[in-house]
Scaffold this motif. Structure first.
Motif, mmCIF file in Angstrom:
data_model
loop_
_atom_site.group_PDB
_atom_site.id
_atom_site.type_symbol
_atom_site.label_atom_id
_atom_site.label_comp_id
_atom_site.label_asym_id
_atom_site.label_seq_id
_atom_site.Cartn_x
_atom_site.Cartn_y
_atom_site.Cartn_z
ATOM 1 N N ASP A 68 -34.272 61.903 77.477
ATOM 2 C CA ASP A 68 -34.232 62.594 76.185
ATOM 3 C C ASP A 68 -35.279 63.703 76.118
ATOM 4 O OD1 ASP A 68 -33.477 63.110 73.499
ATOM 5 O OD2 ASP A 68 -35.057 61.779 72.773
ATOM 6 N N GLN A 69 -36.488 63.419 76.531
ATOM 7 C CA GLN A 69 -37.548 64.423 76.507
ATOM 8 C C GLN A 69 -37.297 65.529 77.527
ATOM 9 O OE1 GLN A 69 -40.052 64.643 74.299
ATOM 10 N NE2 GLN A 69 -39.105 62.894 73.302
ATOM 11 N N GLY A 72 -34.767 68.020 76.094
ATOM 12 C CA GLY A 72 -35.382 68.939 75.146
ATOM 13 C C GLY A 72 -36.284 69.949 75.829
ATOM 14 N N PHE A 76 -35.002 73.860 75.106
ATOM 15 C CA PHE A 76 -35.641 74.717 74.114
ATOM 16 C C PHE A 76 -36.231 76.020 74.648
ATOM 17 C CE2 PHE A 76 -35.137 71.129 71.294
ATOM 18 C CZ PHE A 76 -34.742 71.787 70.154
ATOM 19 N N ASN A 105 -38.879 68.064 62.481
ATOM 20 C CA ASN A 105 -39.109 66.974 63.418
ATOM 21 C C ASN A 105 -40.205 66.050 62.900
ATOM 22 O OD1 ASN A 105 -39.194 65.369 65.681
ATOM 23 N ND2 ASN A 105 -39.370 67.047 67.112
ATOM 24 N N THR A 132 -28.955 64.116 67.897
ATOM 25 C CA THR A 132 -29.617 65.299 68.446
ATOM 26 C C THR A 132 -28.780 65.938 69.550
ATOM 27 O OG1 THR A 132 -30.954 63.901 69.914
ATOM 28 C CG2 THR A 132 -31.960 64.591 67.835
ATOM 29 N N SER A 136 -27.345 69.741 69.267
ATOM 30 C CA SER A 136 -27.611 70.734 70.302
ATOM 31 C C SER A 136 -26.327 71.454 70.720
ATOM 32 C CB SER A 136 -28.252 70.083 71.527
ATOM 33 O OG SER A 136 -29.525 69.583 71.203
ATOM 34 N N SER A 155 -31.271 68.951 63.257
ATOM 35 C CA SER A 155 -31.609 68.341 64.536
ATOM 36 C C SER A 155 -33.021 67.766 64.507
ATOM 37 C CB SER A 155 -31.482 69.376 65.653
ATOM 38 O OG SER A 155 -31.854 68.821 66.886
ATOM 39 N N SER A 159 -34.260 63.602 64.593
ATOM 40 C CA SER A 159 -35.148 63.101 65.647
ATOM 41 C C SER A 159 -35.981 61.944 65.104
ATOM 42 C CB SER A 159 -36.059 64.223 66.150
ATOM 43 O OG SER A 159 -35.314 65.267 66.685
#
Length: 189
Positions: A68-69, A72, A76, A105, A132, A136, A155, A159
């Motif tokens: 997940d991280q 992102g 981004f 967030n 999320t 996206s 979004s 989170s």
């Protein structure tokens, strides 16, 4: 230091350790010394020991959090380029967008704690991942900048999984393992 080169191979001395470099074609390949092999084996054994100290559900949570991280972190930075090219705006608008996302967030994280207590950790983590991800995709389909702003805010609010993941770490691990478990969890971020 002996740096003699022959057709069969070469020797390099480094910190009193000689490494044999076998000659293959026109290149030299580094082959680990017995000491290097032992160190690698010990490191692998150490990782195996750490893996077996924790339940498998903990490692599933770590892998899910990492993916997940990572998503992102990869997505981004390209949004800045995408937004400036797609909507023909400057970096100020991109900065405003990222500020709105960060604030939302933060709000989503506050809501996440209450939602985690009400609906359960697993449900909130799954909802956050799905919401999320879908948002996206919708960001990529947005045709106007204002719609993109709205989707970015939603979004950020969606989170809500952070507090649920932290609560899961505390639930999955015994008290003696929590500090080290939270350290592993933070590294996955």
């Amino acid at each position: 230091e002996d740096r003699s080169t022959t057709k069969k191979g070469s020797k390099i001395s480094f910190l009193r350790t000689t490494i044999a470099l076998p000659f293959v074609g026109d290149r030299y390949y580094l082959s680990p010394t017995p000491l290097g092999k032992i160190m690698i084996r010990k490191q692998i054994e150490s990782w195996k020991d750490i893996y077996h100290e924790y339940p498998k559900t903990f490692w599933v949570l770590i892998v899910v959090s990492f993916i997940d991280q990572l998503g992102g972190a990869l997505l981004f930075p390209f949004f800045a380029l995408y937004i400036t090219a797609r909507f023909n705006v400057g970096m100020v608008e991109v900065g405003i967008l990222f500020a709105l996302f960060s604030i939302s967030n933060f709000v989503g994280s506050m809501l996440g704690g209450a939602l985690t207590d009400r609906f359960g950790r697993k449900q909130v983590v799954i909802f956050s991942l799905v919401a999320t991800s879908i948002s996206s995709v919708f960001m990529g389909l947005a045709s106007e900048l204002e719609v993109f702003y709205l989707i970015a805010v939603l979004s950020g609010i969606f989170s809500v999984g952070g507090p649920a993941r932290q609560a899961m770490v505390a639930d999955l691990l015994p008290e003696k393992k929590r500090a080290q478990g939270f350290g592993i969890f933070r590294v996955s971020h």
